[in-house]
Design a protein around this motif. Structure first.
Motif, mmCIF file in Angstrom:
data_model
loop_
_atom_site.group_PDB
_atom_site.id
_atom_site.type_symbol
_atom_site.label_atom_id
_atom_site.label_comp_id
_atom_site.label_asym_id
_atom_site.label_seq_id
_atom_site.Cartn_x
_atom_site.Cartn_y
_atom_site.Cartn_z
ATOM 1 N N ALA A 1 0.837 -1.198 0.000
ATOM 2 C CA ALA A 1 0.000 0.000 0.000
ATOM 3 C C ALA A 1 0.875 1.254 0.000
ATOM 4 O O ALA A 1 0.627 2.212 -0.747
ATOM 5 C CB ALA A 1 -0.937 -0.002 1.205
ATOM 6 N N ASP A 2 1.914 1.267 0.830
ATOM 7 C CA ASP A 2 2.832 2.412 0.872
ATOM 8 C C ASP A 2 3.544 2.594 -0.466
ATOM 9 O O ASP A 2 3.701 3.715 -0.961
ATOM 10 C CB ASP A 2 3.863 2.226 1.983
ATOM 11 N N GLU A 3 3.989 1.492 -1.050
ATOM 12 C CA GLU A 3 4.707 1.575 -2.322
ATOM 13 C C GLU A 3 3.795 2.026 -3.465
ATOM 14 O O GLU A 3 4.204 2.811 -4.330
ATOM 15 C CB GLU A 3 5.333 0.212 -2.649
ATOM 16 N N ILE A 4 2.563 1.549 -3.456
ATOM 17 C CA ILE A 4 1.602 1.945 -4.488
ATOM 18 C C ILE A 4 1.306 3.434 -4.391
ATOM 19 O O ILE A 4 1.271 4.146 -5.406
ATOM 20 C CB ILE A 4 0.303 1.115 -4.347
ATOM 21 N N CYS A 5 1.110 3.927 -3.179
ATOM 22 C CA CYS A 5 0.856 5.361 -2.999
ATOM 23 C C CYS A 5 2.041 6.196 -3.468
ATOM 24 O O CYS A 5 1.860 7.239 -4.099
ATOM 25 C CB CYS A 5 0.540 5.665 -1.536
ATOM 26 N N PHE A 6 3.255 5.735 -3.173
ATOM 27 C CA PHE A 6 4.433 6.491 -3.614
ATOM 28 C C PHE A 6 4.517 6.537 -5.140
ATOM 29 O O PHE A 6 4.737 7.605 -5.729
ATOM 30 C CB PHE A 6 5.715 5.896 -3.052
ATOM 31 N N GLU A 7 4.369 5.395 -5.775
ATOM 32 C CA GLU A 7 4.469 5.362 -7.235
ATOM 33 C C GLU A 7 3.374 6.208 -7.889
ATOM 34 O O GLU A 7 3.566 6.739 -8.986
ATOM 35 C CB GLU A 7 4.380 3.914 -7.742
ATOM 36 N N SER A 8 2.248 6.364 -7.197
ATOM 37 C CA SER A 8 1.130 7.158 -7.714
ATOM 38 C C SER A 8 1.237 8.627 -7.338
ATOM 39 O O SER A 8 0.390 9.436 -7.741
ATOM 40 C CB SER A 8 -0.198 6.591 -7.191
ATOM 41 N N LYS A 9 2.246 8.972 -6.519
ATOM 42 C CA LYS A 9 2.467 10.346 -6.047
ATOM 43 C C LYS A 9 1.282 10.875 -5.246
ATOM 44 O O LYS A 9 0.933 12.062 -5.304
ATOM 45 C CB LYS A 9 2.779 11.288 -7.226
ATOM 46 N N ILE A 10 0.682 9.983 -4.458
ATOM 47 C CA ILE A 10 -0.476 10.320 -3.632
ATOM 48 C C ILE A 10 -0.140 10.036 -2.174
ATOM 49 O O ILE A 10 0.347 8.946 -1.845
ATOM 50 C CB ILE A 10 -1.707 9.481 -4.049
ATOM 51 N N LYS A 11 -0.407 10.987 -1.298
ATOM 52 C CA LYS A 11 -0.182 10.753 0.128
ATOM 53 C C LYS A 11 -1.183 9.707 0.642
ATOM 54 O O LYS A 11 -2.359 9.750 0.296
ATOM 55 C CB LYS A 11 -0.339 12.053 0.919
ATOM 56 N N PRO A 12 -0.721 8.794 1.491
ATOM 57 C CA PRO A 12 -1.600 7.728 1.965
ATOM 58 C C PRO A 12 -2.803 8.226 2.761
ATOM 59 O O PRO A 12 -3.821 7.528 2.848
ATOM 60 C CB PRO A 12 -0.682 6.877 2.852
ATOM 61 N N ASP A 13 -2.694 9.437 3.357
ATOM 62 C CA ASP A 13 -3.802 9.933 4.182
ATOM 63 C C ASP A 13 -4.812 10.757 3.386
ATOM 64 O O ASP A 13 -5.770 11.276 3.949
ATOM 65 C CB ASP A 13 -3.279 10.746 5.371
ATOM 66 N N ARG A 14 -4.613 10.875 2.077
ATOM 67 C CA ARG A 14 -5.594 11.578 1.246
ATOM 68 C C ARG A 14 -6.945 10.874 1.328
ATOM 69 O O ARG A 14 -7.032 9.644 1.275
ATOM 70 C CB ARG A 14 -5.137 11.586 -0.219
ATOM 71 N N LYS A 15 -8.001 11.637 1.435
ATOM 72 C CA LYS A 15 -9.345 11.065 1.439
ATOM 73 C C LYS A 15 -9.733 10.673 0.011
ATOM 74 O O LYS A 15 -9.436 11.385 -0.953
ATOM 75 C CB LYS A 15 -10.356 12.062 1.998
ATOM 76 N N VAL A 16 -10.413 9.560 -0.109
ATOM 77 C CA VAL A 16 -10.786 9.049 -1.426
ATOM 78 C C VAL A 16 -11.547 10.073 -2.270
ATOM 79 O O VAL A 16 -11.257 10.218 -3.474
ATOM 80 C CB VAL A 16 -11.599 7.740 -1.279
ATOM 81 N N PRO A 17 -12.512 10.814 -1.699
ATOM 82 C CA PRO A 17 -13.264 11.763 -2.543
ATOM 83 C C PRO A 17 -12.421 12.888 -3.141
ATOM 84 O O PRO A 17 -12.879 13.568 -4.069
ATOM 85 C CB PRO A 17 -14.312 12.330 -1.576
ATOM 86 N N THR A 18 -11.184 13.108 -2.632
ATOM 87 C CA THR A 18 -10.347 14.189 -3.163
ATOM 88 C C THR A 18 -9.566 13.781 -4.404
ATOM 89 O O THR A 18 -8.918 14.620 -5.029
ATOM 90 C CB THR A 18 -9.344 14.679 -2.100
ATOM 91 N N LEU A 19 -9.618 12.503 -4.774
ATOM 92 C CA LEU A 19 -8.829 12.028 -5.903
ATOM 93 C C LEU A 19 -9.419 12.490 -7.231
ATOM 94 O O LEU A 19 -10.622 12.362 -7.470
ATOM 95 C CB LEU A 19 -8.752 10.498 -5.894
ATOM 96 N N GLU A 20 -8.554 13.014 -8.097
ATOM 97 C CA GLU A 20 -8.960 13.381 -9.447
ATOM 98 C C GLU A 20 -8.981 12.135 -10.338
ATOM 99 O O GLU A 20 -8.387 11.106 -10.009
ATOM 100 C CB GLU A 20 -7.987 14.410 -10.026
ATOM 101 N N ASP A 21 -9.650 12.243 -11.485
ATOM 102 C CA ASP A 21 -9.770 11.087 -12.382
ATOM 103 C C ASP A 21 -8.408 10.551 -12.802
ATOM 104 O O ASP A 21 -8.191 9.330 -12.848
ATOM 105 C CB ASP A 21 -10.582 11.460 -13.626
#
Length: 275
Positions: free
Chosen positions: A178-198
């Motif tokens: 999970a940590d590695e996936i978030c890093f490769e996606s350049k997304i902080k792990p604590d970001r709320k799901v509704p804030t994600l752009e397409d």
């Protein structure tokens, strides 16, 4: 805890070693290692053979030849399978719960230091009931499409790491990946799901499969307990970008990697690269 890549590595190894070999003896050394009565467990397996070995997320599924029963096995924290074809080995140990001996004298050991792992004989129907109630969509399968992934995200208010490690939402991902996936996606792990752009959702979707597949190619990640069926460690540790690298420089920008507690889990990220 072994995650999808480690369990898939074990599955592939064992599939090449245990299928179509008659079981001559079953020893249950620790009652906690199985979820059946000992005599029933031994009776069902003795004289039979395994016809196939599959995986559902972190569960191994041993098919028994000409039977409507299977073995479900979860490694939990420290469970492991080691196959012994007569070479010198440290097994069995005091942590060995089950020993399966094949007609050619080869042995399969189920070993578990913390005794949370298990083997359980169930019917095909019971297996389907268990899997349908407990597991979400699984990466690296036909059901893991972008459309299905987007459906999983709908109406979720949690943070992205909680979602990735929720087995009823997405099956097979644990803390490391999970940590590695978030890093490769350049997304902080604590970001709320509704804030994600397409575009971030698409990036996350693609990196889930890429990270997991690469970890499988490297035969999993070992820090303490995980070993493959030959007793060897996984090789993906050297490929980790953030997990277990707190206070070390980010490979991309040299910012020191942070470690925080997120919903009780140690969580690693780069405060500069991940937004």
């Amino acid at each position: 805890m072994p995650e999808l890549p480690e369990v898939e590595t074990i599955r592939r190894d064992l599939q090449n070693k245990i299928l179509d070999k008659e079981i001559s003896q079953v020893e249950v050394k620790k009652e906690s290692a199985i979820k059946n009565e000992i005599e029933k467990f031994k009776q069902v397996l003795s004289g039979e053979s395994f016809s196939d070995l599959n995986r559902e997320a972190k569960l191994l599924v041993f098919d028994i030849e000409d039977s409507d029963q299977v073995i479900l096995s979860h490694l939990r924290m420290t469970g492991k399978y080691v196959y012994d074809s007569g070479t010198e080995t440290e097994f069995p140990t005091k942590h060995t719960g089950v020993i399966i001996t094949f007609e050619n004298k080869d042995k399969l050991y189920f070993d578990d230091i913390r005794t949370f792992g298990y083997m359980q004989i169930v019917t095909e129907k019971q297996k389907e009931d268990i899997l349908s109630k407990k597991l979400g969509i699984e990466p690296l399968t036909d059901s893991f499409t972008l459309e299905n992934f987007q459906r999983v995200l709908e109406n979720r208010r949690t943070n992205i790491k909680n979602l990735l490690t929720n087995q009823q939402a997405i099956a097979g991902i644990g803390n490391i990946y999970a940590d590695e996936i978030c890093f490769e996606s350049k997304i902080k792990p604590d970001r709320k799901v509704p804030t994600l752009e397409d575009n971030e959702i698409e990036e996350l979707y693609e990196n889930i499969e890429q990270v997991l597949q690469k970890a499988i190619d490297y035969r999993g990640t070992t820090f303490r307990d995980y070993i493959d069926t030959a007793g060897e460690s996984g090789n993906f540790k050297k490929e980790l970008k953030v997990y277990n690298r707190e206070e070390k420089p980010c490979y991309d920008c040299k910012t020191l990697i942070n470690k925080v507690k997120l919903s009780g889990r140690g969580t690693h990220f780069c405060s500069n690269c991940q937004q």
